[in-house]
Design a protein around this motif. Structure first.
Motif, PDB file in Angstrom:
ATOM      1  N   THR A 166       0.938  -1.019   0.011  1.00  0.00           N
ATOM      2  CA  THR A 166       0.069  -0.033   0.021  1.00  0.00           C
ATOM      3  C   THR A 166       0.942   1.141   0.088  1.00  0.00           C
ATOM      4  O   THR A 166       1.837   1.314   0.515  1.00  0.00           O
ATOM      5  CB  THR A 166      -0.936  -0.025   1.308  1.00  0.00           C
ATOM      6  N   LEU A 167       0.320   2.325  -0.702  1.00  0.00           N
ATOM      7  CA  LEU A 167       1.198   3.618  -0.544  1.00  0.00           C
ATOM      8  C   LEU A 167      -0.054   4.630  -0.045  1.00  0.00           C
ATOM      9  O   LEU A 167      -1.339   4.664  -0.489  1.00  0.00           O
ATOM     10  CB  LEU A 167       1.428   4.132  -2.016  1.00  0.00           C
ATOM     11  N   VAL A 168       0.361   5.180   1.002  1.00  0.00           N
ATOM     12  CA  VAL A 168      -0.635   6.300   1.634  1.00  0.00           C
ATOM     13  C   VAL A 168       0.039   7.656   1.424  1.00  0.00           C
ATOM     14  O   VAL A 168       1.134   7.595   1.616  1.00  0.00           O
ATOM     15  CB  VAL A 168      -1.083   6.178   2.991  1.00  0.00           C
TER      16      VAL A 168
ATOM     17  N   PHE B 202       9.747  -0.195   6.084  1.00  0.00           N
ATOM     18  CA  PHE B 202       9.413   0.953   6.266  1.00  0.00           C
ATOM     19  C   PHE B 202       9.881   1.892   5.157  1.00  0.00           C
ATOM     20  O   PHE B 202      11.127   1.863   5.042  1.00  0.00           O
ATOM     21  CB  PHE B 202       9.653   1.716   7.627  1.00  0.00           C
ATOM     22  N   ASN B 203       9.154   2.667   4.381  1.00  0.00           N
ATOM     23  CA  ASN B 203       9.630   3.227   3.207  1.00  0.00           C
ATOM     24  C   ASN B 203       8.893   4.450   3.055  1.00  0.00           C
ATOM     25  O   ASN B 203       7.782   4.437   2.480  1.00  0.00           O
ATOM     26  CB  ASN B 203       9.548   2.335   1.782  1.00  0.00           C
ATOM     27  N   ALA B 204       9.291   5.843   3.617  1.00  0.00           N
ATOM     28  CA  ALA B 204       8.698   6.779   3.554  1.00  0.00           C
ATOM     29  C   ALA B 204       9.257   8.138   2.939  1.00  0.00           C
ATOM     30  O   ALA B 204      10.664   8.190   3.193  1.00  0.00           O
ATOM     31  CB  ALA B 204       8.133   7.367   4.868  1.00  0.00           C
TER      32      ALA B 204
ATOM     33  N   LEU C 208       3.878   7.044   2.614  1.00  0.00           N
ATOM     34  CA  LEU C 208       4.478   5.814   3.052  1.00  0.00           C
ATOM     35  C   LEU C 208       4.041   4.899   2.173  1.00  0.00           C
ATOM     36  O   LEU C 208       2.951   4.449   1.932  1.00  0.00           O
ATOM     37  CB  LEU C 208       3.918   5.695   4.507  1.00  0.00           C
ATOM     38  N   GLN C 209       5.196   3.908   1.756  1.00  0.00           N
ATOM     39  CA  GLN C 209       4.869   2.815   0.978  1.00  0.00           C
ATOM     40  C   GLN C 209       5.202   1.444   2.067  1.00  0.00           C
ATOM     41  O   GLN C 209       6.603   1.649   2.435  1.00  0.00           O
ATOM     42  CB  GLN C 209       5.482   2.681  -0.149  1.00  0.00           C
ATOM     43  N   ILE C 210       4.267   0.703   1.896  1.00  0.00           N
ATOM     44  CA  ILE C 210       4.721  -0.678   3.001  1.00  0.00           C
ATOM     45  C   ILE C 210       3.966  -1.655   2.530  1.00  0.00           C
ATOM     46  O   ILE C 210       2.664  -1.471   2.223  1.00  0.00           O
ATOM     47  CB  ILE C 210       4.545  -0.327   4.486  1.00  0.00           C
TER      48      ILE C 210
END
Ligand SMILES: *[C@@H]1O[C@H](CO)[C@@H](O)[C@H](O)[C@H]1NC(C)=O
Ligand SMILES: *[C@@H]1O[C@H](CO)[C@@H](O)[C@H](O)[C@H]1NC(C)=O
Length: 635
Positions: free
Chosen positions: A577-579, A613-615, A604-606
């Motif tokens: 998901t990307l938020v 964690f990737n933001a 944030l993509q996770i």
């Protein structure tokens, strides 16, 4: 151990903390004071130096009763609960390095179910463990199911749940010398479902046994990345004639879908008003039962924004209560047999989640689309931030958030409170309530060193084993009697009967795109817009925007400001998901707090399975001057 799922993310909405619950406080005693707890590591079979045949030499195990694998690696080491006498723990291990047959030691091979001594004594052969499943004759374990997780001793003491199997020692206590491989049968568990018109074994997961030893609860993934939960009865069939498991088997019958169409959603709409339902059920993943079996314990719809908690529902009355409230993430949980205590694996104390969940009493409106990311940031791959927390049976309340079981120690390598050792599922209480068992794994691989805040540790365990079994003694307690088990009906009054071939009901209560108002329980209001950011309206909405004006659900927690989040599922991986998240909320009253994203927003993509964690951009919560920041990328 799995967590809140996409079905929750898409389908389940959340509520707030509640005057209705406040009234209950009159009946609830003040929280307990911290108590003395002593924690020790329990012995496991020795570690084999390699996986080679014969690597488990006489030097390593002179009694020729097996060696286990050092790494967690490709299997799920799992510790379960106590035997009725409280002196043994049931554990799934992987034996490796056994010599070839016909050497008698060749039976100590592969994943097996063992009992481990918890009282410092040994079995008669001098070992601190006993294998229950090794050398069970082939004719007595036909069609053994490969799933071997969540080991559990039946209350009767003569059977064990072992993944999708029941190990049965023909009336002998598993721990007794009378219980031998010759007396043991292992039966697969069978759940008849109809697929494409054909009866076959369904795909239950994380089976939990009711304390009556007859009923079961479980979860099961849907084909579309969601999850449903079930309750049924275990019935032995010596001679099955249907389905694809044609051997003596335990069948799950009288199956209930744990779903009440009238109470499926925390939030519903009445015209343009959003209503919050404290009694919503919305079971996302089943966690087990209370000690007497009067409640089902589960991870359900959130009660406050981004705060994943555990709830309980009474099996007959359907009354729901919230067990945990701390802003951090809770998951595996177990009750004492008298319901007076539970122990939960929780990230509290680590401050892992506070950047997104630290501000209290925000109604969980953005949770309509953020639950999956909120539950995915709780750990960094295999670095879990769970530690066991002892909480009384009434749950978190006020400023009571329980007591960390393993808080004592100097935090050094291998210490009881070494943060590199992380709690896993499930913990358990001894029946007399004086002991807790739990297990931990050490962080390995990508999740240590480099950017990560903690270095790659070398395990100080025997053979550098990557997991350890821990016993906590509640030294000030006296043994308590085991109360009677709740008499649970086959059909739960609020659940939905679900015989083989049933269809899943369509949920008509779910919110649809539109503009709404939510009134605060104490004051103010929120304007809520659910919209779709693309021309594709098929998902209904992917964006939640909220404006708060003097909004308060709880006295002294007044919200002003706004949040807007868009969530995109990065197909083809439904877990990824990307938020795109924008928040600027201020809370005044009891605390002075802010929840703010950087001007460019927080993106944030996770992946809910990988948990890396990737933001870009930041989301920061500040409470009375204390700043809580998000983890660094990759950590
Ligand atoms: C929130 O308020 C801002 C301006 O104050 C406005 O632009 C925005 O549309 C509002 N959003 C909602 C959901 O009402
Ligand atoms: C991080 O997320 C961005 C999208 O925001 C994506 O383009 C990038 O590939 C991701 N990086 C990693 C290492 O997954």
């Amino acid at each position: 151990m799995h967590f809140v799922t996409a079905s929750l993310a898409l389908n389940i909405i959340a509520g707030a903390a509640l005057p209705a619950r406040k009234a209950l406080y009159y009946d609830i005693p003040p929280p307990p004071s911290p108590e003395p707890i002593e924690v020790i590591e329990l012995p496991l079979p020795p570690v084999a130096p390699s996986l080679e045949t014969g690597a488990c030499t006489l030097d390593i195990n002179p009694r020729k009763t097996g060696c286990i694998q050092r790494e967690l690696g490709d299997y799920e080491f799992q510790a379960g609960d106590f035997s009725p006498d409280g002196n043994h723990i049931i554990v799934n291990v992987k034996f490796v390095g056994a010599p070839k047959a016909p050497d008698p030691a060749s039976i100590y091979d592969g994943e097996q179910l063992i009992l481990v001594k918890a009282d410092g004594t040994t079995f008669n052969n001098g070992d601190t463990w006993k294998c229950l499943s090794c050398a069970v004759p082939e004719g007595q374990q036909k069609l053994l199911d490969p799933q071997r997780d969540y080991p559990h001793v039946f209350r009767s003491g003569d059977k064990a749940l072992w993944g999708h199997n029941v190990l049965d020692c023909n009336g002998h206590q598993l721990a007794s010398d009378e219980c031998t491989a010759q007396d043991t049968h292992i039966y697969p568990i069978y759940w008849a479902v109809i697929q494409d018109g054909v009866e076959k074994n369904g795909a239950p997961r994380e089976l939990r046994l009711h304390p009556d030893d007859i009923h079961f609860g479980w979860s099961s993934f849907t084909n579309s990345g969601g999850q449903n939960t079930f309750f049924g009865r275990l019935q032995f069939n010596a001679n099955p004639e249907t389905g694809n498991i044609l051997a003596p088997r335990y069948e799950l019958v009288d199956v209930n879908l744990l779903y009440d169409p009238a109470r499926s959603q925390r939030l519903t709409a009445k015209g343009k008003k959003i209503m919050i339902h404290d009694d919503a059920i919305g079971i996302g993943e089943l966690r087990g039962f209370s000690g007497t079996g009067d409640e089902i314990i589960y991870i359900g719809p959130t009660w406050e924004a981004n705060n994943i908690d555990v709830s309980a529902i009474h099996v007959v009355t359907g009354v729901v209560r919230r067990l945990t409230e701390h802003p951090e993430y809770t998951d595996p949980i177990a009750f004492s047999v008298d319901n007076k205590w539970f122990v939960a694996m929780d990230t509290r104390g680590s401050n892992r989640q506070m950047f997104m969940s630290g501000m209290r009493h925000i109604p969980p409106l953005i949770d309509l689309i953020t639950v999956t990311v909120a539950s995915s940031t709780r750990n960094n791959g295999n670095r879990r931030f769970f530690q066991p927390i002892l909480i009384d049976g009434y749950g978190d309340r006020g400023d009571y958030f329980g007591q960390q079981v393993n808080a004592e120690g100097d935090g050094s390598a291998g210490a009881v409170n070494d943060p590199n050792w992380n709690g896993r599922a499930d913990p358990a209480f001894s029946h007399d309530g004086t002991k807790i068992v739990y297990w931990q794994a050490i962080v390995t691989g990508r999740e240590c060193g480099g950017l990560n805040p903690l270095p790659c540790p070398v395990p100080t365990t025997q053979g550098q084993r990557e997991y350890r079994l821990m016993l906590a003694r509640l030294t000030s307690r006296t043994p308590q009697p085991v109360p009677p088990v709740f008499d649970v009906p086959d059909q739960l009054p609020w659940a939905t009967p679900f015989p083989p071939g049933s269809n899943f009901p369509k949920d008509s209560q779910r919110l649809v795109a539109g503009s709404y108002t939510l009134r605060g329980r104490i004051s103010g209001h929120a304007i809520v817009k659910l919209t779709s950011s693309t021309s594709d309206q098929s998902r209904g909405y992917d964006t939640v925007a909220v404006n708060y004006t003097n909004y308060a659900d709880v006295e002294g927690y007044i919200l002003n400001g706004w949040e807007k989040v868009t969530s995109t599922i990065l197909l083809p991986n439904p877990w990824d998901t990307l938020v795109d998240w924008y928040s600027d909320i201020e809370e005044t009253g009891v605390v002075s707090a802010t929840k703010r994203t950087s001007p460019d927003g927080f993106h944030l993509q996770i992946d809910a399975v990988a948990n890396i964690f990737n933001a870009t951009g930041t989301l920061t919560t500040t409470i009375n001057g204390v700043q809580y920041k998000q983890p660094a990328n990759g950590t």
